[in-house]
Design a protein around this motif. Structure first.
Motif, PDB file in Angstrom:
ATOM      1  N   LYS A 503       0.817  -1.218   0.000  1.00  0.00           N
ATOM      2  CA  LYS A 503       0.000   0.000   0.000  1.00  0.00           C
ATOM      3  C   LYS A 503       0.851   1.269   0.000  1.00  0.00           C
ATOM      4  CE  LYS A 503      -3.993   2.137   2.220  1.00  0.00           C
ATOM      5  NZ  LYS A 503      -3.469   3.518   2.133  1.00  0.00           N
ATOM      6  N   LEU A 504       1.872   1.328   0.839  1.00  0.00           N
ATOM      7  CA  LEU A 504       2.689   2.537   0.926  1.00  0.00           C
ATOM      8  C   LEU A 504       3.347   2.829  -0.413  1.00  0.00           C
ATOM      9  CD1 LEU A 504       3.942   4.846   2.533  1.00  0.00           C
ATOM     10  CD2 LEU A 504       5.782   3.280   3.241  1.00  0.00           C
ATOM     11  N   ALA A 505       3.958   1.809  -1.024  1.00  0.00           N
ATOM     12  CA  ALA A 505       4.634   2.005  -2.312  1.00  0.00           C
ATOM     13  C   ALA A 505       3.636   2.445  -3.389  1.00  0.00           C
ATOM     14  CB  ALA A 505       5.327   0.714  -2.740  1.00  0.00           C
ATOM     15  N   MET A 506       2.436   1.853  -3.367  1.00  0.00           N
ATOM     16  CA  MET A 506       1.442   2.223  -4.376  1.00  0.00           C
ATOM     17  C   MET A 506       0.899   3.625  -4.126  1.00  0.00           C
ATOM     18  SD  MET A 506      -1.765   0.106  -5.906  1.00  0.00           S
ATOM     19  CE  MET A 506      -2.744   0.834  -7.249  1.00  0.00           C
ATOM     20  N   ASP A 507       0.743   3.999  -2.874  1.00  0.00           N
ATOM     21  CA  ASP A 507       0.277   5.362  -2.551  1.00  0.00           C
ATOM     22  C   ASP A 507       1.281   6.404  -3.049  1.00  0.00           C
ATOM     23  OD1 ASP A 507      -2.017   4.423  -1.405  1.00  0.00           O
ATOM     24  OD2 ASP A 507      -1.316   4.631   0.679  1.00  0.00           O
TER      25      ASP A 507
END
Length: 519
Positions: A503-507
């Motif tokens: 999630k963090l990388a995609m955000d």
């Protein structure tokens, strides 16, 4: 052995092989298949696009014709067969690439205008912003609400696209005088690649297309299954230019005997993505085909249900065989294989097989994000490909991982839209295309969408789908149940990580994509 027995043996052999040709955007592939769907012979030709002006993309019809014939002959020869042993020919083609020609002379008025061509990009923007189109949306939305008739769904959300043939065909009649004059006298023929090849193979005796190709042009109404007279009038396109539309698996006639030495039955015409759906045996509502090649295409079998266009999703006819009409919902992503190929050209890696290993050699991309936009965007002509988050410690592996992650992230975005808008439980997801060979992209996509993804042994699914359709028409195979038994799975990717771990990388990547807009 007596001559009569030799002929009998040849006649028996004739029912054992079909040829599937896939005329893609960059490569033409031809495979000869036996009854077990095993490839017996292959041939490949690189397709060279022409760029006469900025944004224009064309193909030389004579060069394409020569490559097509050469590939079929070579594949049959490599298989150690004679043309008389071929039960039928199935042709899969890139969609919405079209040509117009004189009905009497057969002479083209121009080169093929590619689906990638952007000569009408400004016109597309203008139409999509126009008051007239907004009024049309309101009228058909109200009609659908009042009547409940699904035939009003498609026009209630219709938008133009640069990939469709509609506005570019209108451009032809406004800018090429010979085509305009011929159309006025009903002497102009319009055809996508399949129609042109059929016309040439039969030396002008057969002029037709199939439902899958027609539905991809932007001027064919998928619900009524007919060329759209209202849209054609709106765009000043004469109805007389359109070809008759036939079933996808159908006896279109035979090639002229001078071309291959003997007449070869032409038993299937099909658009490339729809062909891949059929090749993957996605025969049931909820089956999903994910092709990752130059671009990525998600196709959902929606059975007899036609879902209207919404943002990046649009309805198509998958195939028509007799009374069966199967609809698809499609979403697409550009610059998938294109980005990986570019990375190779600038020496980020030597062999594409290295990329998955490079991506796994590091924990993450170290905050490096890739903006994948090598084409002019209709919505944002200033969007450009770029890397963001570069640091002194950034290595080639970080750059490669960022490129591969961008593919998986966009797969996730499109999957979420499909789940939200297509109200059919998704059953199986089957991937094909060159990028499906990348285990990093496949595994990360599986993690992000939390779904199992199957990858077949054969990844040239468009060619196989065309061959399956031709084989059904020839009697080589009896039904779709028999085809399903021929599927061979090479790998199954199941979720290993919770999607929250990405999630963090995609955000961060999503924020980078927003910053890159209007560059």
């Amino acid at each position: 052995m007596p001559c009569g027995q030799q002929e009998s043996g040849a006649a028996a052999a004739a029912a054992r092989f079909v040829v599937g040709v896939d005329v893609g955007s960059t490569v033409l592939k031809c495979h000869v298949y036996d009854r077990a769907a095993a490839v017996r012979g292959s041939s490949c030709r690189k397709l060279e696009s022409l760029y006469p002006r900025p944004g224009w993309v064309e193909l030389d019809p004579e060069v394409l014709w020569s490559q097509f014939i050469g590939a079929v002959k070579e594949a049959v020869k490599v298989a150690g067969l004679h043309m008389r042993q071929i039960a039928g020919l199935g042709i899969s083609t890139q969609r919405s690439t079209f040509i117009t020609w004189h009905k009497r002379t057969g002479k083209p008025f121009h080169n093929f205008i590619s689906w990638q061509d952007l000569r009408c990009a400004e016109l597309v923007n203008s139409w999509n912003r126009s008051l007239l189109l907004k009024v049309i949306h309101v009228i058909f939305t109200v009609l659908h609400f009042l009547t409940g008739n699904d035939q009003y769904l498609a026009p209630s959300s219709f938008t133009f696209s640069t990939q469709q043939a509609s506005l570019k065909l209108s451009w032809v009649f406004k800018n090429i005088r010979e085509a305009e004059e011929a159309a006025k006298k009903k002497n102009c023929c319009f055809g996508t690649v399949d129609t042109w090849l059929l016309y040439r193979l039969t030396k002008g005796s057969v002029y037709a297309t199939d439902y899958s190709n027609a539905s991809s042009t932007g001027v064919f109404e998928p619900f009524s299954k007919s060329w759209n007279p209202t849209l054609s009038r709106l765009l000043s396109i004469p109805m007389s230019v359109y070809p008759p539309v036939k079933d996808t698996s159908f006896n279109f006639g035979s090639s002229d005997s001078e071309i291959f030495g003997v007449p070869v039955p032409i038993l299937a015409l099909v658009a490339d993505q729809q062909a891949a759906v059929f090749g993957e045996c996605c025969f049931h509502p909820g089956d999903v085909k994910l092709t990752m090649g130059t671009g990525a295409f998600w196709n959902v079998n929606t059975g007899g249900n036609l879902f209207p266009s919404w943002r990046s999703l649009y309805p198509l006819i998958g195939w028509k065989i007799g009374e069966e009409v199967v609809y698809l919902t499609e979403g697409s992503i550009s610059n998938v294989g294109t980005a990986i190929k570019w990375a190779q050209e600038i020496n980020l890696f030597t062999n594409v097989d290295e990329t998955a290993k490079m991506a796994r050699s590091i924990v993450d991309s170290q905050g490096v994000c890739f903006v994948p936009s090598f084409q002019v965007s209709v919505n944002d002509p200033y969007l450009c490909a770029s890397f963001m988050g570069l640091k002194p410690s950034t290595t080639r592996s970080h750059l490669v991982r960022a490129i591969l992650e961008s593919v998986a992230f966009r797969n996730k975005q499109l999957y979420d839209i499909i789940v939200k808008r297509v109200h059919i439980p998704l059953r199986t997801i089957r991937a094909d295309g060159g990028v499906s060979n990348n285990s990093f992209v496949m595994q990360m996509t599986s993690d992000l969408i939390n779904k199992k993804i199957e990858k077949p042994v054969i990844t040239d699914m468009s060619s196989l789908g065309a061959a399956f359709l031709a084989g059904l028409a020839s009697g080589l195979w009896t039904d779709k149940e028999q085809l399903k038994k021929l599927r061979r799975i090479e790998a199954v990717f199941e979720p290993r990580k919770d999607s929250e771990e990405h999630k963090l990388a995609m955000d961060v990547w999503t924020q980078v994509m927003q910053r890159a807009l209007h560059w």
